[in-house]
Design an enzyme around this catalytic site. Structure first.
Site, short mmCIF file in Angstrom:
data_model
loop_
_atom_site.label_atom_id
_atom_site.label_comp_id
_atom_site.label_asym_id
_atom_site.label_seq_id
_atom_site.Cartn_x
_atom_site.Cartn_y
_atom_site.Cartn_z
N GLY A 55 2.38 2.59 -2.56
CA GLY A 55 1.81 3.38 -3.74
C GLY A 55 0.70 4.01 -3.50
O GLY A 55 0.26 4.90 -3.93
N ASP A 56 -0.37 3.13 -2.77
CA ASP A 56 -1.82 3.61 -2.88
C ASP A 56 -1.66 4.94 -1.77
O ASP A 56 -2.51 5.64 -1.78
CB ASP A 56 -2.59 2.61 -2.24
CG ASP A 56 -2.69 1.40 -3.24
OD1 ASP A 56 -2.67 1.78 -4.46
OD2 ASP A 56 -3.07 0.38 -2.78
N ALA B 45 0.78 -1.11 0.02
CA ALA B 45 0.08 -0.01 0.04
C ALA B 45 0.87 1.23 0.04
O ALA B 45 0.35 2.26 0.12
CB ALA B 45 -1.01 0.05 1.00
N1 ATP Z 1 11.86 1.50 1.51
C1 ATP Z 1 11.22 2.55 1.52
N2 ATP Z 1 11.72 3.71 2.38
C2 ATP Z 1 10.98 4.86 2.23
N3 ATP Z 1 10.02 5.08 1.29
C3 ATP Z 1 9.83 4.29 0.57
C4 ATP Z 1 10.15 3.02 0.46
N4 ATP Z 1 9.43 2.21 -0.10
C5 ATP Z 1 8.43 2.97 -0.95
N5 ATP Z 1 8.53 4.10 -0.37
C6 ATP Z 1 7.65 5.48 -0.88
O1 ATP Z 1 6.59 5.05 -1.29
C7 ATP Z 1 6.26 5.22 -2.50
C8 ATP Z 1 5.64 4.28 -3.55
O2 ATP Z 1 6.61 3.10 -3.43
P1 ATP Z 1 6.63 2.38 -4.74
O3 ATP Z 1 7.41 2.90 -5.91
O4 ATP Z 1 7.43 1.02 -4.45
O5 ATP Z 1 5.30 2.06 -5.11
P2 ATP Z 1 4.52 0.78 -5.58
O6 ATP Z 1 5.22 -0.30 -6.43
O7 ATP Z 1 3.05 1.11 -6.21
O8 ATP Z 1 4.12 0.21 -4.17
P3 ATP Z 1 3.13 -0.93 -3.80
O9 ATP Z 1 2.78 -2.03 -4.73
O10 ATP Z 1 3.98 -1.78 -2.72
O11 ATP Z 1 2.12 -0.29 -3.03
C9 ATP Z 1 7.78 5.83 -3.02
O12 ATP Z 1 7.72 6.83 -3.89
C10 ATP Z 1 8.17 6.13 -1.63
O13 ATP Z 1 7.80 7.40 -1.60
#
Ligand code: ATP
Length: 315
Positions: free
Chosen positions: A256-257, A254
Site C-alpha cells: 500500500g505504501d 509495504a
Molecule cells: N497479491 C498481489 N498481487 C499483485 N498486486 C498486489 C497483490 N497484493 C497487493 N497488490 C498491489 O498492492 C496494492 C496495495 O495492496 P493492499 O490493498 O493490500 O494495500 P494495504 O492493505 O495498504 O497493503 P499493506 O498494508 O500490506 O501495505 C494493490 O492495490 C495492488 O495493486
C-alpha cells in the site's frame, strides 16, 4: 509523459520503524510455539516507506519524522539518506526509542504486524520549516501513524499553502468532519474504506460506493486498493477498476505504501487519477514479489519495465 520527465518535490510526514521481519510457516495459535524460518532487521514505517517510494520514483523528498537517539534511529536515517531523502526535519528523541514493528510473514505471504511507536508519538511540526518545505512542492503525503493533532495541523497548513494533500488514513481512526474537504487524494485499502464509511467493500463495485460516500464528505478524489484485486480510482470524471498485475506474491508488506508513493509522484507530475493509479498498480506488483518493507520498493526504471496492467473497466 515519461515517468522520469520531472523531479517533483514532495513533503512526507510520517512514521519510521525498524521492522523485525520474521518468516514463519503460519501464524502461531494462542499458547502455541512455532519454529520460524528467519529474522531480519529492515527499515520500515509507513512514513519512511512512502518517502522511499516517492524518492525511488524520482521525486525530491523532504521527510518530517522522529526517531530515538539510538542504533535503530541511526540505521533508519542512513538508509533514507542513501535514497537521497532530505532528513533536516527528522528529529531525534533523547528519551523515547525508535519505533519498532514486529512483522510476521506467513508462507502464504499474509502478514501480521504489531507496532511499538516509540519516538513516532513525540514528533512535532516546526511550522516555519514545514512552510519552507511546502514551497514549490507538488504534494504533501501523510498517514496516521503520527499523532493525529500533528497530522491535522500539517494537512490544514498544506492545504492553505495550496499544496495538494495525499492522505493514507492508516491505521484507521475516527477523523473530524473538517478534515475531509482538505484532502485532494485519499488512498484507503478495502478495510479502511469499509470502516470509514460503514459500507461493505468486497470488490470494485463496493469500493466505488465507498469512494463516492467519502467524496460526499468533501474529499476531491479517492483510490481504494483491493490487494490482489487491484484498485479502484474515483474522481469527478470517472470511476475505474484497475486489475492488479498477476505476480507471485511473497510478502505484501509495504504494498500500500509503495502504491501511495508511486501514485503521489505521478499525480505531482500531472497525471490524471486513473493513469496515476496504474503507476501504483505496477509499482506495488513488484513490491509484493520481494520480502521486507523498504528493500522491496522498486525504482522508477523497474516500474517502467513492468507490463501495463490489464485494461481497466469503467464502473
Ligand atoms: N497479491 C498481489 N498481487 C499483485 N498486486 C498486489 C497483490 N497484493 C497487493 N497488490 C498491489 O498492492 C496494492 C496495495 O495492496 P493492499 O490493498 O493490500 O494495500 P494495504 O492493505 O495498504 O497493503 P499493506 O498494508 O500490506 O501495505 C494493490 O492495490 C495492488 O495493486
Amino acid at each position: 509523459m515519461s515517468s522520469t520527465s520531472t523531479s517533483p518535490a514532495i513533503v512526507v510526514l510520517g512514521s519510521l520503524n525498524m521492522d523485525l521481519l520474521m518468516r514463519v510457516p503460519r501464524a502461531p495459535q494462542a499458547g502455541e510455539t512455532l519454529l520460524g524460518r528467519s529474522l531480519q532487521h529492515l527499515p520500515g514505517g509507513k512514513g519512511g516507506n512512502q518517502a522511499v517510494s516517492c524518492a525511488r520514483q524520482g521525486a525530491a523528498v523532504t521527510l518530517i519524522a522522529r526517531v530515538g537517539r539510538d542504533a535503530d534511529g541511526d540505521a533508519l536515517c542512513a538508509a533514507l539518506s542513501a535514497d537521497g531523502i532530505r532528513l533536516d526535519a527528522v528529529q531525534r528523541d533523547d528519551t523515547e526509542a525508535t519505533g519498532v514493528a514486529l512483522v510476521m510473514v506467513e508462507d502464504s505471504a499474509q502478514n501480521r504486524i504489531v507496532v511499538i511507536p516509540g519516538a513516532n508519538l513525540t514528533v512535532t511540526l516546526d511550522e516555519a520549516v514545514f512552510a519552507q518545505a511546502l514551497q514549490g512542492a507538488g504534494a504533501f503525503v501523510t498517514q496516521l501513524e503520527s499523532p493525529l493533532s500533528v497530522v491535522l495541523r500539517a494537512v490544514a497548513l498544506a492545504q492553505a499553502a495550496g499544496c495538494p494533500v495525499v492522505l493514507n488514513p492508516s491505521p484507521m481512526q475516527p477523523l473530524p468532519d473538517a478534515l475531509w474537504p482538505q484532502i485532494d487524494t485519499l488512498v484507503v485499502n478495502e478495510v479502511e474504506a469499509a470502516e470509514y464509511t460503514g459500507l461493505p467493500v468486497a470488490d470494485g463495485i463496493g469500493a466505488v460506493a465507498a469512494a463516492r460516500a467519502l467524496m460526499q464528505r468533501g474529499v476531491r478524489r479517492v483510490v481504494v486498493t483491493l490487494g490482489a484485486q487491484g484498485a479502484v480510482s474515483v474522481d469527478a470524471q470517472a470511476a475505474v477498476w484497475h486489475p492488479s498485475l498477476k505476480v507471485q506474491a511473497v510478502d505484501t508488506t509495504a504494498a500500500g505504501d509503495t502504491f501511495t508513493g508511486a501514485l503521489a509522484v505521478a499525480l505531482a507530475r500531472g497525471a490524471a487519477l486513473p493513469e496515476a493509479a496504474r503507476r501504483g498498480i505496477r509499482a506495488a506488483a513488484l513490491c509484493v514479489t520481494r520480502p521486507g518493507a523498504q528493500p522491496s520498493i522498486p525504482h522508477a526504471s523497474e516500474v517502467d519495465a513492468m507490463p501495463e496492467p490489464p485494461p481497466w473497466s469503467a464502473l
